[in-house]
Design a protein around this motif. Structure first.
Motif, PDB file in Angstrom:
ATOM      1  N   VAL A   7       3.746  -1.437 -18.078  1.00 50.95           N
ATOM      2  CA  VAL A   7       2.926  -0.267 -17.740  1.00 50.95           C
ATOM      3  C   VAL A   7       2.490   0.437 -19.021  1.00 50.95           C
ATOM      4  CG1 VAL A   7       2.960   2.045 -16.731  1.00 50.95           C
ATOM      5  CG2 VAL A   7       3.925   0.118 -15.459  1.00 50.95           C
ATOM      6  N   SER A  15     -10.431   0.735  -8.666  1.00 54.52           N
ATOM      7  CA  SER A  15      -9.072   1.012  -8.218  1.00 54.52           C
ATOM      8  C   SER A  15      -8.073  -0.076  -8.600  1.00 54.52           C
ATOM      9  CB  SER A  15      -9.063   1.188  -6.695  1.00 54.52           C
ATOM     10  OG  SER A  15      -9.495  -0.001  -6.064  1.00 54.52           O
ATOM     11  N   ASN A  67      -5.286   0.997 -11.117  1.00 51.24           N
ATOM     12  CA  ASN A  67      -4.314   1.925 -10.519  1.00 51.24           C
ATOM     13  C   ASN A  67      -3.400   1.218  -9.524  1.00 51.24           C
ATOM     14  OD1 ASN A  67      -5.364   4.065 -11.982  1.00 51.24           O
ATOM     15  ND2 ASN A  67      -6.805   4.658 -10.366  1.00 51.24           N
ATOM     16  N   GLU A  68      -3.971   0.272  -8.761  1.00 49.43           N
ATOM     17  CA  GLU A  68      -3.156  -0.472  -7.799  1.00 49.43           C
ATOM     18  C   GLU A  68      -2.115  -1.329  -8.512  1.00 49.43           C
ATOM     19  OE1 GLU A  68      -5.619  -2.724  -5.224  1.00 49.43           O
ATOM     20  OE2 GLU A  68      -6.497  -0.992  -4.236  1.00 49.43           O
ATOM     21  N   ILE A 117      -0.825  -0.788 -11.526  1.00 42.50           N
ATOM     22  CA  ILE A 117       0.188   0.107 -12.086  1.00 42.50           C
ATOM     23  C   ILE A 117       1.157   0.566 -10.987  1.00 42.50           C
ATOM     24  CG2 ILE A 117       0.596   2.360 -13.158  1.00 42.50           C
ATOM     25  CD1 ILE A 117      -0.452   0.260 -15.077  1.00 42.50           C
ATOM     26  N   SER A 118       0.607   0.866  -9.809  1.00 44.13           N
ATOM     27  CA  SER A 118       1.454   1.282  -8.683  1.00 44.13           C
ATOM     28  C   SER A 118       2.432   0.175  -8.305  1.00 44.13           C
ATOM     29  CB  SER A 118       0.586   1.644  -7.471  1.00 44.13           C
ATOM     30  OG  SER A 118      -0.228   2.769  -7.751  1.00 44.13           O
ATOM     31  N   ALA A 119       1.941  -1.079  -8.322  1.00 47.19           N
ATOM     32  CA  ALA A 119       2.812  -2.211  -8.010  1.00 47.19           C
ATOM     33  C   ALA A 119       3.935  -2.330  -9.035  1.00 47.19           C
ATOM     34  CB  ALA A 119       2.001  -3.499  -7.967  1.00 47.19           C
ATOM     35  N   ASN A 155       5.273  -0.084 -10.735  1.00 48.77           N
ATOM     36  CA  ASN A 155       6.190   1.052 -10.635  1.00 48.77           C
ATOM     37  C   ASN A 155       7.084   1.019  -9.398  1.00 48.77           C
ATOM     38  OD1 ASN A 155       5.594   2.430 -13.051  1.00 48.77           O
ATOM     39  ND2 ASN A 155       3.767   3.356 -12.146  1.00 48.77           N
ATOM     40  N   LEU A 156       6.885   0.032  -8.514  1.00 46.60           N
ATOM     41  CA  LEU A 156       7.745  -0.082  -7.329  1.00 46.60           C
ATOM     42  C   LEU A 156       9.166  -0.453  -7.759  1.00 46.60           C
ATOM     43  CD1 LEU A 156       5.383  -2.017  -4.876  1.00 46.60           C
ATOM     44  CD2 LEU A 156       6.142   0.355  -4.652  1.00 46.60           C
ATOM     45  N   TYR A 178       7.922  -5.165  -4.493  1.00 42.75           N
ATOM     46  CA  TYR A 178       7.027  -5.438  -5.629  1.00 42.75           C
ATOM     47  C   TYR A 178       6.480  -6.861  -5.569  1.00 42.75           C
ATOM     48  CZ  TYR A 178       6.133  -7.083 -10.425  1.00 42.75           C
ATOM     49  OH  TYR A 178       5.606  -7.684 -11.537  1.00 42.75           O
ATOM     50  N   TYR A 206       4.017  -7.314  -2.701  1.00 45.80           N
ATOM     51  CA  TYR A 206       2.756  -6.623  -2.985  1.00 45.80           C
ATOM     52  C   TYR A 206       1.879  -7.457  -3.923  1.00 45.80           C
ATOM     53  CZ  TYR A 206      -0.412  -2.700  -3.831  1.00 45.80           C
ATOM     54  OH  TYR A 206      -1.518  -1.900  -3.907  1.00 45.80           O
TER      55      TYR A 206
END
Length: 262
Positions: free
Chosen positions: A122, A175, A178-179, A181-183, A185-186, A192, A195
């Protein structure tokens, strides 16, 4: 897919700068080179790095039929006369088969990252996006000049006009970062991995590629008509270099697929 895919593609530009006498040596070492670069980028442990090396080496022995198809399309493409969109439509089937393999490898490697490794990634992705501080127009000019050399004032004007139009249509496509990065951070490892497989393994359908790049194709039709003879000559030189690399790749990687690390 991810920044890893960009690393794969960027290798072509690096290789094109090498002298002919070193091409065979470099290409033979390419799987190791890619594995090391991805290892550095992701900070893999020994087991992950070994698995990656086998998968990348295996991939180099596959898809000769698709590479031959792409070679023919690249060789026949006349930049001032031919439609880029038509070339993309023709080349997307073999290209997507190759990229599907790259995506599978990328997802498999990323799926094995621990939460700690993912947090490092990240941080690296945020650092890598610092070039986005440049305007989209500046980045567009820079990338085109890497292929065609110095752009004229009129060509830069076309890039600026395209950038304004493209940015209106690309909001929904922004997006992805951001998607991803969100993955990363799970905290739950299974969530994870699921996803990643659900959202990042598939290839974008050709219909969607054409839709997303509609304004670019329109721009490039105009831009290609403004190319000077020197710009066309530079483009053709870079294309010849790429074709030479493809020819050498086809010559070297003809053995059966490696099933285990050497």
């Amino acid at each position: 897919m991810s920044k890893i895919v960009v690393k794969f593609l960027s290798l072509l530009l690096i290789l094109s700068l090498a002298s002919c006498s070193y091409r065979e040596v470099i290409l033979k070492k390419a799987p190791d080179f890619l594995s090391e670069k991805i290892d550095d980028y992701l900070s893999l442990n020994d087991e992950q790095e070994k698995e990656l090396r086998v998968k990348v080496t295996n991939a180099f022995f596959e898809h000769h039929k698709e590479v031959l198809e792409l070679k023919a399309i690249i060789k026949d493409y006349k930049i001032q006369n031919d439609s880029l969109k038509a070339a993309i439509v023709k080349g997307y089937p073999p290209y997507s088969l190759i990229m599907k393999k790259v995506n599978i490898i990328s997802v498999e490697v990323l799926s094995g990252l621990s939460f700690e490794q993912r947090q490092k990634l990240v941080k690296k992705r945020v650092e890598d996006r610092k070039d986005y501080e440049e305007s989209y127009e500046q980045r567009g000019v820079k990338r085109l000049e890497n292929v065609f050399g110095k752009l004229s004032e009129n060509q830069i004007k076309l890039v600026n006009e395209f950038a304004l139009e493209y940015q209106k249509d690309r909001v929904e496509n922004r997006s992805w970062h951001n998607e991803f990065i969100s993955a990363l951070n799970l905290q739950d490892q299974k969530a994870y991995q699921d996803y990643l497989k659900k959202n990042f393994q598939d290839i974008v359908p050709l219909k969607e590629v054409l839709k997303q790049n509609k304004s670019f194709f329109k721009f490039f039709d105009k831009f290609s008509k403004t190319l000077s003879q020197d710009q066309i000559a530079l483009f053709n030189k870079k294309r010849k270099d790429l074709l030479n690399w493809i020819e050498l790749y086809l010559k070297i990687y003809q053995a059966s697929i490696i099933r285990s690390a050497s």
